[in-house]
Write a protein that holds these residues in place. Structure first.
Motif, short mmCIF file in Angstrom:
data_model
loop_
_atom_site.label_atom_id
_atom_site.label_comp_id
_atom_site.label_asym_id
_atom_site.label_seq_id
_atom_site.Cartn_x
_atom_site.Cartn_y
_atom_site.Cartn_z
N VAL A 112 26.83 30.84 -22.98
CA VAL A 112 25.89 30.02 -23.74
C VAL A 112 24.85 29.40 -22.81
O VAL A 112 23.65 29.38 -23.11
N GLU A 113 25.28 28.91 -21.65
CA GLU A 113 24.32 28.36 -20.68
C GLU A 113 23.30 29.41 -20.26
O GLU A 113 22.10 29.12 -20.14
N GLY A 125 19.97 27.35 -32.18
CA GLY A 125 20.16 26.91 -33.56
C GLY A 125 21.36 27.53 -34.24
O GLY A 125 22.09 26.86 -34.97
N LEU A 126 21.58 28.83 -34.01
CA LEU A 126 22.74 29.54 -34.56
C LEU A 126 23.30 30.42 -33.47
O LEU A 126 22.65 31.35 -33.01
N ALA A 151 28.27 18.95 -28.02
CA ALA A 151 27.47 18.60 -26.85
C ALA A 151 25.98 18.82 -27.08
O ALA A 151 25.16 18.53 -26.20
N GLY A 152 25.60 19.35 -28.24
CA GLY A 152 24.20 19.57 -28.56
C GLY A 152 23.63 20.87 -28.06
O GLY A 152 22.43 21.11 -28.19
N LYS A 153 24.48 21.75 -27.50
CA LYS A 153 24.00 23.04 -26.99
C LYS A 153 23.82 24.06 -28.13
O LYS A 153 23.02 25.00 -28.02
N ILE A 154 24.60 23.89 -29.20
CA ILE A 154 24.61 24.80 -30.34
C ILE A 154 24.35 23.99 -31.60
O ILE A 154 24.91 22.90 -31.77
#
Length: 287
Positions: A112-113, A125-126, A151-154
């Motif tokens: 993801v990072e 967003g998705l 954590a606001g990453k996704i």
């Protein structure tokens, strides 16, 4: 009938946050190597947005990040209403396939990072789990994405190529906003998954939305398309849109002309007789 976020204007609200027109764009086919092909791919991505597409699908697997980088080059800074969704859970490996499942929590966090960096954004967003990793508990995989969401990453969590039982298990660990499974008029293996998504108001993103038919069946499908003054791919996309209000097809192409035809399929309306004829043709196609 269950109430859904799909509105009369042909939109569906992904996760209750992103109201997108019900025809998206799959970026997998866009060439990423330097040269005229890449320049054309950038132009196609930009044209999709110009035509009103607001859901674009990519994945880490597509060129091992090159497809994500291409979309960032073409579209960043992104319009506020554009949802670019990517997928994680498949990584490059030394095996014969060149890839393997890897949805261990630490690996998902790293993937993801990397996706955030390539897409030049602070929030995806998705984010979809490309495949369920058979070596890791579903709750552990989805739970890791839930932590990234907190954590606001996704923004929202989606799944891909899942069964009804896997979907149900995942929903115990987090709210699921979308499912991306293989599905089209002639390949309805995942019909029960679509029905589960419809019951829950979850977006269903069919990949491979257009499939080739045997000559006899193709002749009948082509005849209905001719009645509508449409191409056969347009007809098959229109059938998907009529199939359920939660369906958001993501046809892919590297051709500007095909892109425009695909988007225009959203304006087609099938009458009951045409839908009935197509339903009689639905299901596995055999030679």
């Amino acid at each position: 009938m269950t109430s859904h976020p799909a509105a009369a204007n042909g939109t569906f609200s992904i996760g209750g946050e992103y109201p997108v027109p019900r025809l998206g764009f799959g970026a997998m086919r866009l060439p990423t190597a330097a040269g005229p092909g890449r320049d054309g791919a950038v132009a196609v991505a930009r044209r999709a947005v110009e035509l009103g597409v607001r859901l674009i699908d990519t994945a880490h697997l597509y060129g091992w990040g090159a497809n994500e980088e291409l979309l960032a080059e073409a579209l960043h800074p992104y319009p506020d209403d554009l949802l670019i969704t990517t997928k994680v859970g498949v990584v490059r490996s030394e095996g014969p396939q060149g890839w393997s499942y890897d949805a261990r929590p630490d690996s998902l966090r790293e993937q993801v990072e990397q996706g955030l960096r390539r897409l030049r954004t602070e929030r995806i967003g998705l984010l979809q789990l490309h495949r369920i990793d058979p070596k890791v508990a579903v709750a552990e995989q989805v739970g890791a994405l839930r932590e990234l969401q907190r954590a606001g990453k996704i923004g929202h969590i989606g799944l891909s190529e899942v069964t009804t039982s896997q979907l149900a298990e995942a929903r115990q660990a987090a709210e699921i906003a979308s499912v991306q499974n293989r599905y089209n008029l002639l390949d309805r293996e995942y019909e029960p998954v679509l029905e589960a998504c419809e019951a829950a108001g979850i977006a269903f993103l069919p990949w491979r939305p257009v499939a080739a038919a045997t000559p006899a069946r193709a002749k009948e499908i082509d005849a209905i398309a001719t009645e509508l003054g449409a191409t056969t791919p347009q007809l098959l996309l229109a059938w998907l849109l009529a199939r359920s209000p939660v369906v958001v097809p993501i046809p892919g192409t590297s051709s500007p002309a095909h892109l425009e035809q695909n988007v225009a399929a959203g304006d087609l309306r099938l009458d009951r007789a045409q839908l009935r004829s197509l339903d009689l043709l639905a299901g596995p196609d055999t030679p």
